[in-house]
Design an enzyme around this catalytic site. Structure first.
Site, PDB file in Angstrom:
ATOM      1  N   SER A 135     -64.411  36.246  91.051  1.00 34.30           N
ATOM      2  CA  SER A 135     -65.681  35.839  90.459  1.00 34.30           C
ATOM      3  C   SER A 135     -65.401  34.668  89.521  1.00 34.30           C
ATOM      4  O   SER A 135     -64.641  34.814  88.564  1.00 34.30           O
ATOM      5  CB  SER A 135     -66.266  37.033  89.694  1.00 34.30           C
ATOM      6  N   LYS A 161     -67.027  34.275  94.667  1.00 39.64           N
ATOM      7  CA  LYS A 161     -68.356  34.437  94.068  1.00 39.64           C
ATOM      8  C   LYS A 161     -68.453  33.427  92.945  1.00 39.64           C
ATOM      9  O   LYS A 161     -67.517  33.298  92.150  1.00 39.64           O
ATOM     10  CB  LYS A 161     -68.497  35.875  93.549  1.00 39.64           C
ATOM     11  N   LYS A 163     -70.807  32.105  89.649  1.00 38.95           N
ATOM     12  CA  LYS A 163     -71.916  32.389  88.750  1.00 38.95           C
ATOM     13  C   LYS A 163     -72.870  31.206  88.796  1.00 38.95           C
ATOM     14  O   LYS A 163     -72.419  30.054  88.863  1.00 38.95           O
ATOM     15  CB  LYS A 163     -71.381  32.579  87.323  1.00 38.95           C
ATOM     16  N   ASP A 188     -73.934  34.839  91.841  1.00 36.00           N
ATOM     17  CA  ASP A 188     -74.388  35.861  90.892  1.00 36.00           C
ATOM     18  C   ASP A 188     -75.161  35.172  89.762  1.00 36.00           C
ATOM     19  O   ASP A 188     -74.601  34.361  89.028  1.00 36.00           O
ATOM     20  CB  ASP A 188     -73.188  36.627  90.321  1.00 36.00           C
ATOM     21  N   GLU A 213     -76.709  37.826  94.096  1.00 37.13           N
ATOM     22  CA  GLU A 213     -76.613  38.972  93.185  1.00 37.13           C
ATOM     23  C   GLU A 213     -77.556  38.799  91.995  1.00 37.13           C
ATOM     24  O   GLU A 213     -77.541  37.769  91.320  1.00 37.13           O
ATOM     25  CB  GLU A 213     -75.153  39.085  92.716  1.00 37.13           C
ATOM     26  N   ASP A 238     -77.152  44.425  90.837  1.00 35.09           N
ATOM     27  CA  ASP A 238     -76.069  44.833  89.944  1.00 35.09           C
ATOM     28  C   ASP A 238     -76.734  45.479  88.721  1.00 35.09           C
ATOM     29  O   ASP A 238     -76.933  46.711  88.687  1.00 35.09           O
ATOM     30  CB  ASP A 238     -75.227  43.595  89.582  1.00 35.09           C
ATOM     31  N   LYS A 262     -70.504  49.517  90.097  1.00 38.67           N
ATOM     32  CA  LYS A 262     -69.555  49.473  88.983  1.00 38.67           C
ATOM     33  C   LYS A 262     -69.643  50.843  88.346  1.00 38.67           C
ATOM     34  O   LYS A 262     -70.726  51.223  87.870  1.00 38.67           O
ATOM     35  CB  LYS A 262     -69.969  48.437  87.931  1.00 38.67           C
ATOM     36  N   GLY A 290     -66.968  44.113  89.017  1.00 36.87           N
ATOM     37  CA  GLY A 290     -65.926  44.121  87.991  1.00 36.87           C
ATOM     38  C   GLY A 290     -66.501  43.817  86.627  1.00 36.87           C
ATOM     39  O   GLY A 290     -67.590  43.235  86.513  1.00 36.87           O
TER      40      GLY A 290
HETATM   41  O1  OSB Z   1     -72.229  40.367  86.679  1.00 37.04           O
HETATM   42  O2  OSB Z   1     -70.615  40.974  87.878  1.00 37.04           O
HETATM   43  C1  OSB Z   1     -71.032  40.628  86.780  1.00 37.04           C
HETATM   44  C2  OSB Z   1     -68.140  40.285  84.293  1.00 37.04           C
HETATM   45  C3  OSB Z   1     -68.711  40.809  83.160  1.00 37.04           C
HETATM   46  C4  OSB Z   1     -70.015  41.228  83.200  1.00 37.04           C
HETATM   47  C5  OSB Z   1     -70.762  41.117  84.383  1.00 37.04           C
HETATM   48  C6  OSB Z   1     -70.191  40.600  85.537  1.00 37.04           C
HETATM   49  C7  OSB Z   1     -68.852  40.156  85.478  1.00 37.04           C
HETATM   50  C8  OSB Z   1     -68.161  39.523  86.595  1.00 37.04           C
HETATM   51  C9  OSB Z   1     -66.646  39.554  86.574  1.00 37.04           C
HETATM   52  O3  OSB Z   1     -68.726  38.914  87.492  1.00 37.04           O
HETATM   53  C10 OSB Z   1     -66.055  40.293  87.716  1.00 37.04           C
HETATM   54  C11 OSB Z   1     -64.585  40.583  87.502  1.00 37.04           C
HETATM   55  O4  OSB Z   1     -64.258  41.511  86.744  1.00 37.04           O
HETATM   56  O5  OSB Z   1     -63.773  39.895  88.112  1.00 37.04           O
HETATM   57 MG    MG Z   2     -73.092  40.768  88.609  1.00 40.60          MG
END
Ligand code: OSB
Ligand code: MG
Length: 371
Positions: A135, A161, A163, A188, A213, A238, A262, A290
């Site tokens: 990510s 992925k 953001k 995401d 996402e 999510d 999660k 994650g």
């Molecule tokens: O939205 O998936 C999410 C990290 C912190 C809070 C929310 C998110 C995330 C990530 C990181 O996208 C994913 C990772 O741990 O590699």
């Molecule tokens: Mg997310």
């Protein structure tokens, strides 16, 4: 298994590089490490509530309070045969899923260790390796993003992925697609858009994304159904999913066609398994999200992602993608083929590096059962 002692540690670990999302920039990650002593074993769990209430209303402080004042007093001294017995002792506590999940994870690890079973086996996992992705936070420019992606692909990651947030979206997606026509790519939004952005998402529909996402409200299920109706690309929820009930509502309303699991967000491995099994029945793919976990939380994630309906690569990356030094040994690594090995030793299957843990601990408390 008699629960004799529970310890909480507020930890703070510096990220190797700042993580930029629509929610803000994170430089370091604060979580709570829970350890449970029972029958000569120690079980470890990680509560993924963060320092800020931006992803979820929970924070390290609220989780510390709920654990100390409600959850731990409920389970301390119990003699349990299954984790469900511990969970039933605190059903009165509403919400606070991350606090609950941190404790539950430590109980699962301890119980697995007393039975000499790997956590993966305990949870019903069937894979020896899981497919993993990475990510990537919002980058300053397209060239910066291309460079990052190239490096991660070289390391073996199977899926990327990125953001996105308004103004930092379509140009990044388009550039990546041009460079990598067949890359497994997803985005995401962390709830940074509204239905007013429907046209933008229709444009994104052209880029063959695996999924989009959480584009809309962090607690929304209703409007996501409206958006999903006009998109080919599956929406994945999510933030909006905290339970099996939320999952059922989202699937029945066609608010999403993929679910991100999660354990922290849904209250633990038990609820995660219920969601996983329900999605299997409904032909809905799931994947493991994650929360920038340390190796302790990551070990639990890897075990859970070894269940059969985790069919898309998870946000489960190598230790070194997050932290210079992890607090477990061995650290988690990604194989050249983009997989991660599922530990086979009892419980979480990795050792906690107590020296490294001590270095990142900012606060500690212990609760002992008094006979
Ligand atoms: O939205 O998936 C999410 C990290 C912190 C809070 C929310 C998110 C995330 C990530 C990181 O996208 C994913 C990772 O741990 O590699
Ligand atoms: Mg997310």
């Amino acid at each position: 298994m008699k629960i004799e002692r529970i310890e909480l540690r507020h930890i703070k670990m510096e990220l190797v590089s700042p993580f930029v999302t629509s929610m803000g920039t994170e430089y370091d990650e604060e979580h709570i490490i829970v350890s449970v002593d029972a029958e000569g074993v120690t079980g470890w769990g990680e509560c993924v509530a963060e320092g800020t209430p931006f992803y979820s209303y929970e924070t390290v402080q609220t989780a510390w309070h709920i654990l100390n004042d409600f959850l731990i007093p409920s389970v301390l001294g119990l003699d349990i045969e299954s984790v469900d017995e511990a969970i039933s002792s605190y059903t009165k506590v509403r919400g606070h899923m991350m606090a609950k999940a941190g404790l539950e994870a430590a109980l699962w690890d301890a119980l697995a260790k007393t039975k000499n079973l790997s956590l993966s086996k305990m949870l019903g996992g069937s894979r020896e390796k899981i497919e993993v992705g990475v990510s990537i936070g919002i980058q300053n420019s397209v060239p910066d993003l291309l460079k990052k992606v190239e490096n991660y692909l070289d390391e073996g990651y199977k899926r990327i992925k990125i953001k996105i947030s308004p103004g930092f979206d379509i140009q990044f997606v388009e550039a990546l697609r041009l460079e990598y026509p067949s890359l497994l790519l997803q985005v995401d939004a962390n709830s940074s858009y509204t239905l007013g952005h429907t046209e933008l998402f229709r444009k994104m529909d052209e880029f063959n994304l695996l999924l989009i996402e959480q584009p809309l409200g962090y607690d929304d299920i209703f409007e996501h159904a409206k958006l999903q109706k006009v998109l080919k690309t599956p929406i994945c929820l999510d933030e909006s999913i905290h339970s099996l009930d939320d999952t059922r509502a989202a699937i029945e309303l066609d608010s999403c066609r993929i679910i991100n699991i999660k354990p922290g967000r849904v209250g633990g491995f038990s609820e995660s398994k219920l969601i996983h099994d329900y999605c299997t029945l409904k032909n809905i793919p799931v994947w493991h999200g994650g929360m920038l976990e340390s190796g302790i939380g990551r070990a639990g994630n890897v075990a859970l992602a070894s269940l059969s309906n985790f069919v898309l690569p998870g946000d489960i990356s190598a230790s070194k993608r997050y932290y210079r030094e992890d607090i477990v040994e061995p650290e988690f690594v990604v194989n050249k083929d983009g997989t991660m090995d599922v530990p086979t030793k009892p419980g979480i299957g990795v050792e906690v590096n107590l020296k490294a843990l001590e270095k990142v601990t900012v606060k500690r408390i212990e609760h002992k059962f008094r006979h």
